[in-house]
Design a protein around this motif. Structure first.
Motif, short mmCIF file in Angstrom:
data_model
loop_
_atom_site.label_atom_id
_atom_site.label_comp_id
_atom_site.label_asym_id
_atom_site.label_seq_id
_atom_site.Cartn_x
_atom_site.Cartn_y
_atom_site.Cartn_z
N LEU A 120 11.50 -16.74 9.77
CA LEU A 120 11.03 -15.41 10.09
C LEU A 120 9.52 -15.33 9.88
O LEU A 120 8.99 -15.91 8.94
N SER A 121 8.84 -14.58 10.76
CA SER A 121 7.39 -14.45 10.61
C SER A 121 7.01 -13.63 9.37
O SER A 121 5.88 -13.71 8.91
N ALA A 122 7.92 -12.81 8.86
CA ALA A 122 7.59 -12.02 7.67
C ALA A 122 7.18 -12.96 6.55
O ALA A 122 7.90 -13.88 6.20
N ARG A 123 5.99 -12.72 5.99
CA ARG A 123 5.42 -13.65 5.02
C ARG A 123 6.05 -13.55 3.63
O ARG A 123 5.87 -14.43 2.80
N LYS A 162 7.08 -7.48 5.72
CA LYS A 162 6.00 -7.91 6.62
C LYS A 162 4.66 -7.71 5.92
O LYS A 162 4.43 -6.67 5.29
N ALA A 163 3.75 -8.67 6.05
CA ALA A 163 2.47 -8.61 5.32
C ALA A 163 1.67 -7.35 5.65
O ALA A 163 1.00 -6.78 4.78
N SER A 164 1.77 -6.86 6.88
CA SER A 164 0.98 -5.68 7.25
C SER A 164 1.50 -4.40 6.61
O SER A 164 0.86 -3.36 6.70
N SER A 165 2.68 -4.46 5.96
CA SER A 165 3.22 -3.30 5.24
C SER A 165 2.83 -3.28 3.77
O SER A 165 3.21 -2.37 3.04
N VAL A 166 2.09 -4.28 3.33
CA VAL A 166 1.76 -4.39 1.90
C VAL A 166 0.34 -3.89 1.63
O VAL A 166 -0.61 -4.33 2.27
N MET A 167 0.22 -2.96 0.70
CA MET A 167 -1.09 -2.45 0.28
C MET A 167 -1.48 -3.06 -1.07
O MET A 167 -0.65 -3.61 -1.77
#
Lengths: 71, 71, 71, 71, 71, 71
Positions: free
Chosen positions: C5-8, C62-67
């Motif tokens: 999966l692309s999710a890191r 997903k990396a773009s959901s992480v702050m």
């Protein structure tokens, strides 16, 4: 053994195009039904998955990320 | 006049099923190509869009919400 | 054969608690390292994955959901 | 005075690596429990937070962005 | 000491309405500039933040979750 | 005929600044009420919408992407 994922949307397709930046990559996938989906993932993910034009992939989308529109 | 949206993914389909909770609604859409997409939106949105089984809709997904998987 | 999966972010843990609503379910997972993660998925996903207290799972983000925050 | 955030997931860690693009930055954080989390934030955010290798940070994730998988 | 967050969007407002379900809560916030923002968070978050009509809050949005439309 | 979108948040504003990378673009929008919102969309979207400083736009945000904070 097969991984099962809570994401409700998993659609089969084939990579049509990849644009790589230093951090992000844009991956365009043509679905079996003919629709096209654009994804932005990290460049590292695109490399680890060995994405390339023509490769068969699944497009994965969490249901809470999907909106509905009416004309 | 037509609204244009930055979301890269807009797919035509037809509402197949709706489940309503007090806050969220789950809307299942059958795409023209035959794939099925599940969306979770607010109950209020489902009502304002007058969603009902059989209604034609667009499924809208921001590219950064789309993941890729390989088998 | 293994799905990639692309999710890191994929972290091992064990389900600690589940709260089910008519549409959404809140799933609390205790990670191997001791941290706790809360997830909201659809009730249908929770059922299809047969989630139950004590079950081993992966938390996927997903990396773009992480702050990031700093004190 | 302390800010409280609705995001259910706030995990302590330390910055391990930063990759900067013109718009996005990829920040890898090692959690106290040993797991690693990858985040994509804007380059401006990375600079405003003065992120650097070794800096202590919190990883913040909204519960609706977290998926669950089973093997 | 003040927490700093990578989320680029933090807007001041006041809670106007709350609808609670068993898992999710819908919180409507009136911004200082007059605009209204709707948020869906977990019921537990709404309770932990002691959200109530009239309470001053910040609306927080990660830049990658924001779309742009033109008429 | 007008498109209606399930996204609960649609705020009027004007583009103040655009930064373009090879994949992503950061678009800063000044809302009518004076607040500023930062969005990250694909470079392709920014070009297709012909975004430029001063252009009137709508900022669109799904309710499930909005968090709440209290001081």
């Amino acid at each position: 053994m097969e991984m099962k994922l809570s994401a409700r949307n998993m659609l089969k397709g084939r990579v049509k195009n990849i644009v790589k930046g230093p951090v992000s990559s844009e991956v365009t996938v043509e679905l079996m039904g003919g629709d096209t989906i654009v994804s932005v993932i990290t460049k590292t993910s695109a490399e680890e998955l060995k994405l390339a034009e023509g490769k068969e992939v699944l497009v994965v989308i969490k249901a809470s990320s999907v909106m509905i529109a009416t004309d």
